[in-house]
Motif scaffolding. Structure first.
Motif, PDB file in Angstrom:
ATOM      1  N   LEU A   1       0.811  -1.221   0.000  1.00  0.00           N
ATOM      2  CA  LEU A   1       0.000   0.000   0.000  1.00  0.00           C
ATOM      3  C   LEU A   1       0.845   1.273   0.000  1.00  0.00           C
ATOM      4  O   LEU A   1       0.299   2.361  -0.183  1.00  0.00           O
ATOM      5  N   VAL A   2       2.145   1.131   0.233  1.00  0.00           N
ATOM      6  CA  VAL A   2       3.005   2.323   0.237  1.00  0.00           C
ATOM      7  C   VAL A   2       3.973   2.309  -0.946  1.00  0.00           C
ATOM      8  O   VAL A   2       4.973   3.022  -0.946  1.00  0.00           O
ATOM      9  N   THR A   3       3.661   1.546  -1.976  1.00  0.00           N
ATOM     10  CA  THR A   3       4.502   1.473  -3.170  1.00  0.00           C
ATOM     11  C   THR A   3       4.016   2.456  -4.233  1.00  0.00           C
ATOM     12  O   THR A   3       2.870   2.938  -4.196  1.00  0.00           O
ATOM     13  N   LEU A   4       4.875   2.723  -5.186  1.00  0.00           N
ATOM     14  CA  LEU A   4       4.527   3.626  -6.281  1.00  0.00           C
ATOM     15  C   LEU A   4       3.306   3.120  -7.044  1.00  0.00           C
ATOM     16  O   LEU A   4       2.433   3.915  -7.428  1.00  0.00           O
ATOM     17  N   GLU A   5       3.210   1.826  -7.239  1.00  0.00           N
ATOM     18  CA  GLU A   5       2.068   1.265  -7.980  1.00  0.00           C
ATOM     19  C   GLU A   5       0.746   1.648  -7.318  1.00  0.00           C
ATOM     20  O   GLU A   5      -0.201   2.079  -7.989  1.00  0.00           O
ATOM     21  N   THR A   6       0.678   1.519  -5.992  1.00  0.00           N
ATOM     22  CA  THR A   6      -0.564   1.839  -5.287  1.00  0.00           C
ATOM     23  C   THR A   6      -0.799   3.336  -5.233  1.00  0.00           C
ATOM     24  O   THR A   6      -1.942   3.802  -5.362  1.00  0.00           O
ATOM     25  N   THR A   7       0.254   4.102  -5.048  1.00  0.00           N
ATOM     26  CA  THR A   7       0.107   5.562  -5.002  1.00  0.00           C
ATOM     27  C   THR A   7      -0.441   6.077  -6.326  1.00  0.00           C
ATOM     28  O   THR A   7      -1.379   6.891  -6.356  1.00  0.00           O
ATOM     29  N   LYS A   8       0.112   5.594  -7.425  1.00  0.00           N
ATOM     30  CA  LYS A   8      -0.385   6.008  -8.747  1.00  0.00           C
ATOM     31  C   LYS A   8      -1.819   5.532  -8.948  1.00  0.00           C
ATOM     32  O   LYS A   8      -2.658   6.273  -9.501  1.00  0.00           O
ATOM     33  N   PHE A   9      -2.131   4.322  -8.497  1.00  0.00           N
ATOM     34  CA  PHE A   9      -3.490   3.781  -8.601  1.00  0.00           C
ATOM     35  C   PHE A   9      -4.493   4.725  -7.930  1.00  0.00           C
ATOM     36  O   PHE A   9      -5.589   4.961  -8.470  1.00  0.00           O
ATOM     37  N   GLN A  10      -4.148   5.255  -6.776  1.00  0.00           N
ATOM     38  CA  GLN A  10      -5.083   6.120  -6.057  1.00  0.00           C
ATOM     39  C   GLN A  10      -5.411   7.377  -6.846  1.00  0.00           C
ATOM     40  O   GLN A  10      -6.506   7.937  -6.709  1.00  0.00           O
TER      41      GLN A  10
END
Length: 327
Positions: A199-208
């Motif tokens: 949840l603190v990775t770039l993939e999730t941040t961009k997803f949000q």
């Protein structure tokens, strides 16, 4: 007259004056006339020391204007309000803080500082006192909802109005996205904790920032680039995992939040990105049970709705405040 009696009388006068000031509505500077040249509001970037921690905040607008307190979500900061602030600040005093561990605020070591929603609410409370903002309307989003609602149940008389954007106060709003986090609440083990590291990775941040948005060309890549750079600071991952665990302390307070809604009936505007998978539309509708007069707008957008729908949300928010606060 004895010194003790004189002191008692003076104290009584001071308390009465403070109560009067709290009850009195804030001044509402007049908006610019239609067609008139409008000054560009100046935004100040400031830091206050609270409990030994530097708390960064953005502030704009007339010093005597009604206060609008903007409370951000995860994993962002007051940066999420950068475009909204100047659209309110000609008439309203806008204050947008960063919580410790977010944005430009200090990030003390988690062994020396408790990262919790109760602590955040206490710090924002002290900030409003320091800034002499005894009454305010609150824009709450994501993490900003439990922070703001904790403030509300502690000081219900201070809340003039609510603007709710994808911020939860009902169990109906904790959908499938929350299942791994709920498992962590139920069983605080290293395995449960490590399961949330994604949840603190770039993939999730961009997803949000991108999932559910109606127009991706409106979403600046600066958002996830800035947020992820701050998440990647040494020690911040564990701070965020601590907060995922502590979010569970908000759920038992939902009945108190809801009682505040029913008993105080603050004017409320709900502007909700209906495509959000984190705080889905199912969390928006229950507000109407306790706030039947709330104005609700479900928007074709995702989690960070302001990035996609500022052109819709800003006039809606401004109109709401003008009607309810500056009548």
């Amino acid at each position: 007259m004895t010194r003790r009696l004189l002191t008692t009388l003076l104290t009584g006068v001071a308390l009465a004056a403070a109560d009067t000031a709290l009850a009195a509505p804030a001044a509402c500077p007049k908006p610019a006339r239609a067609g008139a040249a409008q000054a560009v509001p100046v935004i100040h970037y400031r830091t206050a020391s609270i409990d030994g921690v530097n708390v960064f905040y953005r502030e704009a607008g007339p010093a005597n204007g009604p206060v609008v307190l903007l409370l951000h979500g995860f994993p962002t900061s007051s940066h999420m309000f950068r475009n909204l602030i100047p659209l309110l600040a000609d008439r309203y005093r806008v204050i947008a803080p960063d919580y410790p561990g977010f944005g430009q605020s200090g990030m003390p070591d988690r062994t020396a500082f408790t990262y919790s929603f109760a602590h955040y609410a206490d710090i924002i409370d002290k900030l409003t006192v320091m800034l002499r903002a005894p009454r305010y309307s609150m824009y709450v989003m994501d993490y900003g909802a439990p922070v703001g609602y904790r403030l509300a149940i502690a000081h219900p008389e201070r809340v003039q109005a609510l603007i709710v954007q994808n911020g939860n106060a009902y169990t109906e709003g904790l959908g499938a996205f929350w299942d791994p986090i709920k498992a962590y609440w139920a069983e605080d083990t290293p395995a449960r904790r490590d399961a949330l590291a994604g949840l603190v990775t770039l993939e999730t941040t961009k997803f949000q920032y991108t999932d559910g948005m109606s127009d991706l060309s409106r979403i600046s890549p600066d958002n996830w680039t800035i947020d992820q750079a701050l998440l990647d600071r040494p020690g911040n991952r564990d701070i965020q995992l601590d907060l995922f665990r502590d979010y569970g302390t908000n759920v038992p307070l939902y009945p108190k939040f809801q009682a505040f809604f029913r008993e105080r009936k603050p004017p409320t505007l709900i502007v909700w990105g209906k495509n959000d998978k984190i705080f889905p539309e199912s969390g928006a509708h229950p507000y109407k049970r306790d706030l039947p007069d709330a104005e609700m707008h479900l928007l074709d957008t995702g989690h960070f709705a302001l990035e996609d729908k500022l052109d819709v949300m800003a006039p809606t928010i401004r109109g709401f405040l003008d009607r309810k606060i500056c009548k």
